[in-house]
Write an enzyme that holds these catalytic residues in place. Sequence first.
Site, PDB file in Angstrom:
ATOM      1  N   SER A   1    -106.381  -9.048  81.437  1.00  0.00           N
ATOM      2  CA  SER A   1    -106.980  -8.095  80.512  1.00  0.00           C
ATOM      3  C   SER A   1    -107.978  -7.227  81.267  1.00  0.00           C
ATOM      4  O   SER A   1    -107.947  -7.162  82.496  1.00  0.00           O
ATOM      5  CB  SER A   1    -107.639  -8.826  79.344  1.00  0.00           C
ATOM      6  OG  SER A   1    -107.982  -7.914  78.317  1.00  0.00           O
ATOM      7  N   ASN A   2    -108.828  -6.541  80.524  1.00  0.00           N
ATOM      8  CA  ASN A   2    -109.841  -5.688  81.157  1.00  0.00           C
ATOM      9  C   ASN A   2    -111.091  -5.673  80.287  1.00  0.00           C
ATOM     10  O   ASN A   2    -111.103  -6.217  79.187  1.00  0.00           O
ATOM     11  CB  ASN A   2    -109.296  -4.279  81.398  1.00  0.00           C
ATOM     12  CG  ASN A   2    -108.937  -3.584  80.107  1.00  0.00           C
ATOM     13  OD1 ASN A   2    -109.793  -3.336  79.266  1.00  0.00           O
ATOM     14  ND2 ASN A   2    -107.658  -3.290  79.926  1.00  0.00           N
ATOM     15  N   HIS A   3    -112.141  -5.041  80.824  1.00  0.00           N
ATOM     16  CA  HIS A   3    -113.471  -5.136  80.217  1.00  0.00           C
ATOM     17  C   HIS A   3    -113.720  -4.192  79.039  1.00  0.00           C
ATOM     18  O   HIS A   3    -114.862  -4.057  78.617  1.00  0.00           O
ATOM     19  CB  HIS A   3    -114.548  -4.905  81.277  1.00  0.00           C
ATOM     20  CG  HIS A   3    -114.624  -6.013  82.279  1.00  0.00           C
ATOM     21  ND1 HIS A   3    -115.079  -7.268  81.950  1.00  0.00           N
ATOM     22  CD2 HIS A   3    -114.287  -6.074  83.587  1.00  0.00           C
ATOM     23  CE1 HIS A   3    -115.035  -8.040  83.027  1.00  0.00           C
ATOM     24  NE2 HIS A   3    -114.562  -7.346  84.025  1.00  0.00           N
TER      25      HIS A   3
END
Lengths: 265, 265
Positions: free
Chosen positions: B65-67
């Site tokens: 995923s990502n932030h």
Amino acid sequence: ALVAHLQHHYAQASSPTTGGHQTRLSCASSQATVQDNVDQTRDKLRITITAGPTREPLDPVRYLSNHSSGKMGFALAEAAVQQGADVTLISGPVHLPTPEGVTRLDVDTAEQMLDAVLKALPSTHMLIGCAAVADYRAATVAEHKIKKQSQNGDELTLHLVKNPDIIATAAARGQAKFVVGFAAETQDVEAYAEDKLIRKKLNAIVANDVSDPTIGFGSDENRVTLLSRRGEHIIRQPLPQASKAALSDTLIQQLISLYDQHHSS
Amino acid sequence: ALVAHLQHHYAQASSPTTGGHQTRLSCASSQATVQDNVDQTRDKLRITITAGPTREPLDPVRYLSNHSSGKMGFALAEAAVQQGADVTLISGPVHLPTPEGVTRLDVDTAEQMLDAVLKALPSTHMLIGCAAVADYRAATVAEHKIKKQSQNGDELTLHLVKNPDIIATAAARGQAKFVVGFAAETQDVEAYAEDKLIRKKLNAIVANDVSDPTIGFGSDENRVTLLSRRGEHIIRQPLPQASKAALSDTLIQQLISLYDQHHSS
């Protein structure tokens, strides 16, 4: 009887200057009371618990993680405080409030979690590794966002390296008297748990089947089996399915009981 | 003057049966009033916004995923409702409440987000792709948790394949009249944004520098540059740093203005 025993051992130590205990000491000299209180502080059970996932960055925006919500570790921390323990909670990124009376340290990666655990170890009696630590991290973390264009074709190969095994590293140090692991698996749960218990030289392990979406990761309920070592034997205690809060109470009481048996043997 | 124009165009349509508008129509026949209201409902600006990260599973417990926190997309949705638009918010996994008046659809993966966007497109005037869609997903998703033991040595190679490009796919369909992208980058931000604007055939793009931790991902403030096309020219509008809520108001008003110019030309 178990709970009474625990209360005798630990719960009173949680408030050494108040309550019935203070009354019992009221006839002693002032000097003796202080000495006694110091000893009780030393006797207070200190439990360190890891919780939540870890996040392993691939670049400044992307990461690898897992579905651990941290609920089980936070519930264990709360239950341990209720049993009169001094609790340090080392947590990966989660969206949970800190239970009252708990000292919380927040980390992101497995390496940061290991550092925090190793720092806590010398003053820890019992370590409970409940965190879902990422097994792997990127071999190299890109300084800038990885661009789609920088790769030929439609595929990307990610090179990962193994993260340190926090609970095994901690158990090998021999500083904490009692080390408890968690085995969150989707198949052959108890077989994997037993293997981990022996291979990582743990005192106990909590086997957790996370393949059932109604229990485990993210869920409010859980059902686990507690495996522990008594000499050459492995003792299995299946605990009934319950809310993570109720299950944590049972689990902490069982673990403190095992710690006492281990400690006095 | 812009706001007044927008209010004339869209805001009144948000409550066609109440307020000053109803008064103005009070001399018309009942049949005409109904017809007019139907036309206004048809005229109401329908905006679809994607927000948050996507999560790409590797196995039942792990994901990439990502932030992205989703804050910018949710703030845009709220601002668009305030401008009288009919807003559908398609969101990846975030911890944010749904803004009032917004229709929200939750998804996990890029493929699920694409499906939701394509379903919304035929009834969308403006699509704003604010989500930080994972560029890659696992080539194969393991049915059971990947075991450390199953790999030789201390390394793991992960094979990823490119995810569909949601905003480019949507723009290519030509169903939404106006398609807006986001370019969240850590370097050469405006150059990448301009390239995306042209290559993906978007009408506008919001260039967002996420290398500065005080703005962008997870932060409450943001600073962006709006790039749009007018014929062969690219118009650059740097917007001042502000809270995501204040910036979203400005951005939505600018985008509706650009949509009007585009629509009337």
